[in-house]
Write an enzyme that holds these catalytic residues in place. Sequence first.
Site, PDB file in Angstrom:
ATOM      1  N   LYS A  28      25.742  57.772  19.877  1.00  0.00           N
ATOM      2  CA  LYS A  28      25.294  56.414  20.201  1.00  0.00           C
ATOM      3  C   LYS A  28      25.066  56.307  21.711  1.00  0.00           C
ATOM      4  O   LYS A  28      25.434  57.212  22.463  1.00  0.00           O
ATOM      5  CB  LYS A  28      26.316  55.390  19.712  1.00  0.00           C
ATOM      6  CG  LYS A  28      27.696  55.503  20.334  1.00  0.00           C
ATOM      7  CD  LYS A  28      28.635  54.478  19.720  1.00  0.00           C
ATOM      8  CE  LYS A  28      30.013  54.584  20.353  1.00  0.00           C
ATOM      9  NZ  LYS A  28      30.880  53.480  19.972  1.00  0.00           N
ATOM     10  N   TYR A 264      20.266  45.929  52.412  1.00  0.00           N
ATOM     11  CA  TYR A 264      20.549  44.524  52.086  1.00  0.00           C
ATOM     12  C   TYR A 264      21.945  44.136  52.556  1.00  0.00           C
ATOM     13  O   TYR A 264      22.906  44.893  52.387  1.00  0.00           O
ATOM     14  CB  TYR A 264      20.503  44.314  50.576  1.00  0.00           C
ATOM     15  CG  TYR A 264      19.126  44.324  49.966  1.00  0.00           C
ATOM     16  CD1 TYR A 264      18.093  43.576  50.510  1.00  0.00           C
ATOM     17  CD2 TYR A 264      18.877  45.064  48.823  1.00  0.00           C
ATOM     18  CE1 TYR A 264      16.833  43.580  49.934  1.00  0.00           C
ATOM     19  CE2 TYR A 264      17.622  45.067  48.234  1.00  0.00           C
ATOM     20  CZ  TYR A 264      16.602  44.323  48.806  1.00  0.00           C
ATOM     21  OH  TYR A 264      15.362  44.320  48.227  1.00  0.00           O
TER      22      TYR A 264
HETATM   23  C1  LIG Z   1      34.066  54.292  15.733  1.00  0.00           C
HETATM   24  C2  LIG Z   1      34.037  55.319  16.822  1.00  0.00           C
HETATM   25  N1  LIG Z   1      34.380  56.584  16.536  1.00  0.00           N
HETATM   26  C3  LIG Z   1      34.369  57.557  17.473  1.00  0.00           C
HETATM   27  C4  LIG Z   1      33.994  57.277  18.784  1.00  0.00           C
HETATM   28  C5  LIG Z   1      34.000  58.392  19.791  1.00  0.00           C
HETATM   29  O1  LIG Z   1      34.997  58.197  20.759  1.00  0.00           O
HETATM   30  P1  LIG Z   1      35.147  59.220  21.946  1.00  0.00           P
HETATM   31  O2  LIG Z   1      33.928  59.095  22.774  1.00  0.00           O
HETATM   32  O3  LIG Z   1      36.370  58.747  22.657  1.00  0.00           O
HETATM   33  O4  LIG Z   1      35.280  60.566  21.342  1.00  0.00           O
HETATM   34  C6  LIG Z   1      33.641  55.974  19.122  1.00  0.00           C
HETATM   35  C7  LIG Z   1      33.289  55.663  20.495  1.00  0.00           C
HETATM   36  O5  LIG Z   1      33.330  54.600  20.997  1.00  0.00           O
HETATM   37  C8  LIG Z   1      33.668  54.965  18.117  1.00  0.00           C
HETATM   38  O6  LIG Z   1      33.322  53.703  18.387  1.00  0.00           O
END
Ligand SMILES: Cc1ncc(COP(=O)(O)O)c(C=O)c1O
Length: 372
Positions: A28, A264
Site C-alpha cells: 500500500k 523564505y
Molecule cells: C493491516 C496491516 N497489516 C500489515 C501491515 C504492515 O505493517 P509493517 O509495515 O509494520 O510491516 C500494515 C501496515 O500498516 C497494516 O495496516
Amino acid sequence: MSLGALTQNLSLFRGLLNPETALLAVVKANAYGHGLELVAKACLAEGVTMLGVHSAEEVTALRKAGVRLPILVMGYLTAAQVDQVVDRDVHVLASSSEVLDALAARARRLGVRLPVHVKVDTGTHRQGLDPAEAGGFAAAAKRMGLEVAGVATHFANIEDTTDHTYAFLQLERFRNAVAAVEASVGRVRWVHAACSAAALLFREADFSMVRIGISLYGHWPSKETYLSWLLAHGRDGVKLQPALAWRARVGQLRPVPRGAPIGYGLTYRPTRDTTLAVLPVGYADGYPRALSNRARVLVHGRPAPVVGRVCMDIVLADVTDIPGVVEGDVATLIGADGEERVSAEELAELAGTINYEILARLSPALPRIAAE
Ligand SMILES: Cc1ncc(COP(=O)(O)O)c(C=O)c1O
C-alpha cells in the site's frame, strides 16, 4: 529502488519464518513510496504469495500493470468499488455485513466463489469484529456463498515497546477467534496476524501467513523492535537492507555572501561566503518542511547541510566545503553515497515522525528507477 535489497530482505524473512508460513508483501501507499508496480513485479518474481493493499485504486493499478498475484484489500471498500475491482483473486478483509452483501452480489454476477477474510479486532479498537462475533460472521459469509479464506488481526503497539504483554494478549484473543471461526466454517486457509515487528520477533505470530511491510523495504519498524531483537538474541543477527535511495540533480550553484539571509522567512544567514546547491525538490515531493535548517544531503559522498526553509519544490544545501561540485551533480536526499548514508530514520527523527511516514509520503510523481 534496489531489487537486490528487496530480494535479500525477502530471503531474510524466509529464513526467520516457520517454513510453512506464506509471505504477503504489503504494497500500500505506493509500496511505502518505493513504486507499486516495480515492487509488485519484484514480489511476483520472488514467489511472494499475496500482495496487501489498502484501496480499490491500488487493485486497479496492479491489475492494469498486469500483476495477477492474489491481492488482499485491507482497507475500506464501498459496494460500488467491490463491484468494480473484485475478481476471483482479490481477497477482501471484511468486518461488516455491507461488505459481505456487496461481495455476495459480485460473486453472483461473476458466477464464482469469492474469498473473504474475517477481520478480528483483538485490541486496536480501530477496524474489525469483536472476537466473540467472528464465528457468527464467518458462518454468515459462508451461507452467502462466499469462501471464508482467511482470519486476520493486527497488533496495536508491538513497535512501540519492548514489553509485549499486550501483543500476547491480542494473540490469545486471536487464537480464540480463529478457533471459533474454524468451529463454524471448517478449516481456514489463511490465518494471519503478524506485521514486520511480529515477524521479526515472534514465531508464535506466524500462523499460515505474515503481512510484511516496512521491513520488506529494509527498515526496522522502530528502535524498540530492534532493541527487542537484541534483548532476545544478544546480538544483531538481522541485516535488513534499505531498498530506496532518493536522488536529485543540483539545478544551480548559487554563491551567497556572508550574512545574506537565505530563503523564505530569512531563517538562515551564513557566517562566511557560501556556495549553495539548489535542488529541484521540496515538500510537495515529500521532503518534509520540518527538515528546514536541520537535515543534510550528500554530494560527492560528503554531507551538505540543508539551509533555509525547505520550499514546495526547492531545497538549498550548503556545498561550500565540498570541492568540485558542478551543476548537474547528484545529491542524495535519502540513501548512501560513498561511505556516508542519510537514512529515512535520520530524517524521521529530525522531522519528529517515523520512517514509515518519510517513505510513504514520497510523491508518486517522482520517477522510480529499478537498480540491481
Ligand atoms: C493491516 C496491516 N497489516 C500489515 C501491515 C504492515 O505493517 P509493517 O509495515 O509494520 O510491516 C500494515 C501496515 O500498516 C497494516 O495496516
